[in-house]
Enzyme design. Structure first.
Site, PDB file in Angstrom:
ATOM      1  N   HIS A 132       9.541  15.032  46.118  1.00 40.28           N
ATOM      2  CA  HIS A 132       9.756  16.447  46.398  1.00 40.28           C
ATOM      3  C   HIS A 132      10.144  16.599  47.872  1.00 40.28           C
ATOM      4  CE1 HIS A 132       7.046  16.350  42.913  1.00 40.28           C
ATOM      5  NE2 HIS A 132       7.547  17.535  42.580  1.00 40.28           N
ATOM      6  N   ASP A 177      12.753  16.988  43.592  1.00 38.15           N
ATOM      7  CA  ASP A 177      12.493  18.248  42.901  1.00 38.15           C
ATOM      8  C   ASP A 177      12.073  19.345  43.877  1.00 38.15           C
ATOM      9  OD1 ASP A 177      12.875  16.834  40.586  1.00 38.15           O
ATOM     10  OD2 ASP A 177      10.951  17.348  39.681  1.00 38.15           O
TER      11      ASP A 177
END
Length: 259
Positions: free
Chosen positions: A215, A70
């Site tokens: 991430h 993400d």
């Protein structure tokens, strides 16, 4: 009847009524929370689907886990792409518009060119359940448009910021042709730069048909990826994209997929 008894009984009745009201309110809140949106698991989605799987991975037979990232693309993403290419792994990238897609279009193009899946993670990373319908729709459509302009393809997957969704968000996603993807594994890599800890958290939580959330913009994450991939493969996992995990089921717009 003594006077204190006449006074006490109404107070008891008032207290009971207040208690019942609280209990009903809590029950209603829980009911709304549970039924806020339609959801299913990757395994359940596959089980209801028929037909063959395109490609060489069939997660009905293989021990699969989806790897997702993400918040990118960012300056650390090219190194991650080098690692994934070397290990012959494809992942799903839920990309963000402001400061990411808009700033690094060439990295997004590389993600697409190298066969990774691209999903929508909104423009400003606004929590969609906290803003009005028009603004929530704009968070997604602006990112959809930017991704399509750069890659030529419009995403069919999205991940709501903080994983927060509801019926309003589901309706917007149905309108935009976006399925919602949550996760089962989180390293909370936004709170640590310790790559060894990130690796441990992922490996401790991963099970078949899971979806790993990382991430690629955080300092400790990319260095952890080679060890994560190596160990998962040693444990017999096949690392796939979200769409591969669901196949032969097709992602359904508005539906929430969570292991």
């Amino acid at each position: 009847m003594p006077r204190y008894a006449r006074i006490r009984r109404p107070r008891i009745l008032i207290a009971l009524a207040a208690t019942v009201t609280v209990v009903l309110a809590v029950a209603l809140t829980l009911a709304l929370t549970v039924t806020t949106y339609d959801h299913t698991s990757p395994r359940a989605a596959r089980g209801k689907a028929s037909g063959s799987v395109t490609g060489n991975v069939d997660c009905r037979k293989a021990k699969c886990v989806a790897l997702t990232f993400d918040g990118g693309p960012s300056l650390t993403t090219p190194k991650l792409l080098d690692i994934l290419k070397q290990d012959e792994v494809h992942a799903t990238f839920f990309v963000q518009g402001k400061g990411h897609v808009a700033k690094y279009p060439e990295i997004l193009r590389r993600i697409s060119d190298e066969g990774h899946e691209i999903g929508n993670h909104t423009w400003y990373h606004e929590v969609l359940t906290d803003i009005n319908t028009d603004d929530a729709r704009q968070e997604l459509t602006r990112t959809q448009d930017a991704i399509e302009k750069i890659t030529g393809t419009r995403p069919i997957l999205m991940r709501p910021p903080e994983g927060r969704t509801n019926r309003k968000v589901a309706k917007i996603c149905r309108d935009l042709g976006l399925a919602q993807v949550l996760w089962s594994v989180t390293a909370k890599d936004y709170e640590t730069t310790d790559s060894a800890l990130i690796t441990k958290r992922v490996l401790d939580q991963t099970h078949r048909d899971g979806i790993i959330l990382l991430h690629d913009l955080h300092k400790g994450t990319v260095p952890a990826v080679p060890g994560i991939i190596k160990t998962l493969k040693q444990r017999g996992y096949t690392i796939v994209t979200v769409s591969q995990l669901l196949a032969p089921a097709e992602p359904q717009p508005g539906m929430v997929y969570r292991p």
